[in-house]
Design a protein around this motif. Structure first.
Motif, PDB file in Angstrom:
ATOM      1  N   ASN A 234      73.079 -50.786 -76.181  1.00  0.00           N
ATOM      2  CA  ASN A 234      71.865 -50.914 -75.374  1.00  0.00           C
ATOM      3  C   ASN A 234      71.758 -49.792 -74.347  1.00  0.00           C
ATOM      4  O   ASN A 234      70.669 -49.242 -74.128  1.00  0.00           O
ATOM      5  CB  ASN A 234      71.853 -52.278 -74.681  1.00  0.00           C
ATOM      6  CG  ASN A 234      71.313 -53.383 -75.569  1.00  0.00           C
ATOM      7  OD1 ASN A 234      70.123 -53.423 -75.872  1.00  0.00           O
ATOM      8  ND2 ASN A 234      72.189 -54.268 -76.007  1.00  0.00           N
ATOM      9  N   ARG A 235      72.868 -49.425 -73.745  1.00  0.00           N
ATOM     10  CA  ARG A 235      72.856 -48.334 -72.767  1.00  0.00           C
ATOM     11  C   ARG A 235      72.574 -46.995 -73.449  1.00  0.00           C
ATOM     12  O   ARG A 235      71.888 -46.125 -72.893  1.00  0.00           O
ATOM     13  CB  ARG A 235      74.167 -48.303 -72.011  1.00  0.00           C
ATOM     14  CG  ARG A 235      74.319 -49.504 -71.075  1.00  0.00           C
ATOM     15  CD  ARG A 235      75.762 -49.703 -70.626  1.00  0.00           C
ATOM     16  NE  ARG A 235      76.224 -48.624 -69.763  1.00  0.00           N
ATOM     17  CZ  ARG A 235      77.509 -48.467 -69.419  1.00  0.00           C
ATOM     18  NH1 ARG A 235      78.422 -49.312 -69.866  1.00  0.00           N
ATOM     19  NH2 ARG A 235      77.865 -47.474 -68.628  1.00  0.00           N
ATOM     20  N   THR A 236      73.080 -46.822 -74.669  1.00  0.00           N
ATOM     21  CA  THR A 236      72.800 -45.605 -75.415  1.00  0.00           C
ATOM     22  C   THR A 236      71.323 -45.524 -75.776  1.00  0.00           C
ATOM     23  O   THR A 236      70.701 -44.457 -75.654  1.00  0.00           O
ATOM     24  CB  THR A 236      73.657 -45.568 -76.699  1.00  0.00           C
ATOM     25  OG1 THR A 236      75.040 -45.506 -76.340  1.00  0.00           O
ATOM     26  CG2 THR A 236      73.313 -44.349 -77.552  1.00  0.00           C
ATOM     27  N   ALA A 237      70.753 -46.649 -76.211  1.00  0.00           N
ATOM     28  CA  ALA A 237      69.337 -46.664 -76.562  1.00  0.00           C
ATOM     29  C   ALA A 237      68.476 -46.306 -75.360  1.00  0.00           C
ATOM     30  O   ALA A 237      67.492 -45.542 -75.472  1.00  0.00           O
ATOM     31  CB  ALA A 237      68.945 -48.036 -77.111  1.00  0.00           C
ATOM     32  N   LEU A 238      68.847 -46.797 -74.177  1.00  0.00           N
ATOM     33  CA  LEU A 238      68.104 -46.458 -72.960  1.00  0.00           C
ATOM     34  C   LEU A 238      68.237 -44.972 -72.646  1.00  0.00           C
ATOM     35  O   LEU A 238      67.264 -44.319 -72.257  1.00  0.00           O
ATOM     36  CB  LEU A 238      68.607 -47.298 -71.794  1.00  0.00           C
ATOM     37  CG  LEU A 238      68.195 -48.759 -71.763  1.00  0.00           C
ATOM     38  CD1 LEU A 238      68.913 -49.494 -70.634  1.00  0.00           C
ATOM     39  CD2 LEU A 238      66.682 -48.904 -71.612  1.00  0.00           C
ATOM     40  N   ALA A 239      69.447 -44.449 -72.800  1.00  0.00           N
ATOM     41  CA  ALA A 239      69.669 -43.031 -72.523  1.00  0.00           C
ATOM     42  C   ALA A 239      68.852 -42.142 -73.447  1.00  0.00           C
ATOM     43  O   ALA A 239      68.318 -41.109 -73.038  1.00  0.00           O
ATOM     44  CB  ALA A 239      71.159 -42.707 -72.642  1.00  0.00           C
ATOM     45  N   LEU A 240      68.738 -42.552 -74.693  1.00  0.00           N
ATOM     46  CA  LEU A 240      67.965 -41.764 -75.664  1.00  0.00           C
ATOM     47  C   LEU A 240      66.479 -41.752 -75.325  1.00  0.00           C
ATOM     48  O   LEU A 240      65.762 -40.802 -75.676  1.00  0.00           O
ATOM     49  CB  LEU A 240      68.183 -42.317 -77.076  1.00  0.00           C
ATOM     50  CG  LEU A 240      69.585 -42.093 -77.654  1.00  0.00           C
ATOM     51  CD1 LEU A 240      69.769 -42.923 -78.917  1.00  0.00           C
ATOM     52  CD2 LEU A 240      69.836 -40.623 -77.942  1.00  0.00           C
TER      53      LEU A 240
END
Length: 243
Positions: A234-240
């Protein structure tokens, strides 16, 4: 086992635009009509499947709202994480063990019964889901029988051409105090068949997560890793998204 003759099962309903999970090597099931010619005990090792991934994928779907497409047949019957034209799609050896029953067996029959239905269903599922991120879940043995080399990584991220999501996750797993591999213990530039086909070919972001098998042998550890993977995904998706 295989349900309704499908070499896969799907847990949870994808929410368009959210995260999904794929587990190509989650099962060590061998259908009754296939004789591999090996000691059945080998099916309980890394040779038969990616230990722990089925439990984590189930937990991601049932507890963390990350639906999963999960294999229901052993990689020794048909390796769903290989291209159809790869000789290893129906392996005749694995980590020094001869898979005698696969020698001379009908590759086309295995592809038609297992490989193609698995990937056709996955393609349709992903088209409907339009995911912001795919978590491709795998695990690796701490050491091969054919090598004395110990694998020190606790988790690793694999990728081929697109490392945009992987680099975020490498950093985030590292912040958890883990020893993180970057395209280890093998490279996604050489072994990335499912994500090459269903992610990179469609411009979809993905994380191929490899977890060391001794860390995920029981339900408690699988639950802990599922929670951590869900958080990092989820944090990676937000960063992207640049959030």
């Amino acid at each position: 086992m295989i349900l309704d003759d499908n070499p896969y099962r799907q847990v949870g309903e994808p929410i368009p635009g959210k995260i999904v999970c794929v587990a190509d090597h989650a099962s060590n099931f061998v259908p009754e009509d296939i004789e591999l010619g090996i000691d059945p005990a080998l099916l309980e090792t890394h040779i038969g499947y990616d230990i722990g991934t089925g439990g984590i994928a189930d937990r991601l779907a049932r507890r963390h709202a990350i639906p999963a497409h999960i294999a229901c047949v052993s990689r020794l019957v048909c390796d769903l994480h290989r291209r159809e034209d790869d000789a290893a799609v129906m392996p005749t050896s694995s980590d020094g063990h001869l898979i005698a029953g696969n020698i001379g067996a009908d590759v086309e029959k295995r592809l038609a019964k297992y490989h193609r239905p698995y990937h056709e269903a996955l393609a349709s599922w992903l088209d409907d889901a339009r995911p912001e991120l795919i978590v491709a879940l795998h695990s690796f043995t701490p050491s091969l029988e054919t090598s004395d080399e110990e694998r020190p990584w606790e988790v690793a991220l694999l990728y081929n051409q697109d490392d945009s999501a992987a680099q975020h996750a490498i950093r985030l797993f590292g912040e958890e105090g883990l020893t993180v591999g970057n395209n280890e213990p093998y490279s996604g530039k050489e072994l990335n068949a499912t994500m090459d086909r269903h992610a990179e070919a469609h411009g979809r972001h993905y994380l191929t997560v490899e977890i060391r098998q001794d860390l995920i042998t029981n339900e408690a550890d699988q639950a802990r890793w599922a929670a951590m993977i869900a958080d990092i995904a989820n944090r990676t998706a937000l960063a992207l998204k640049g959030v």
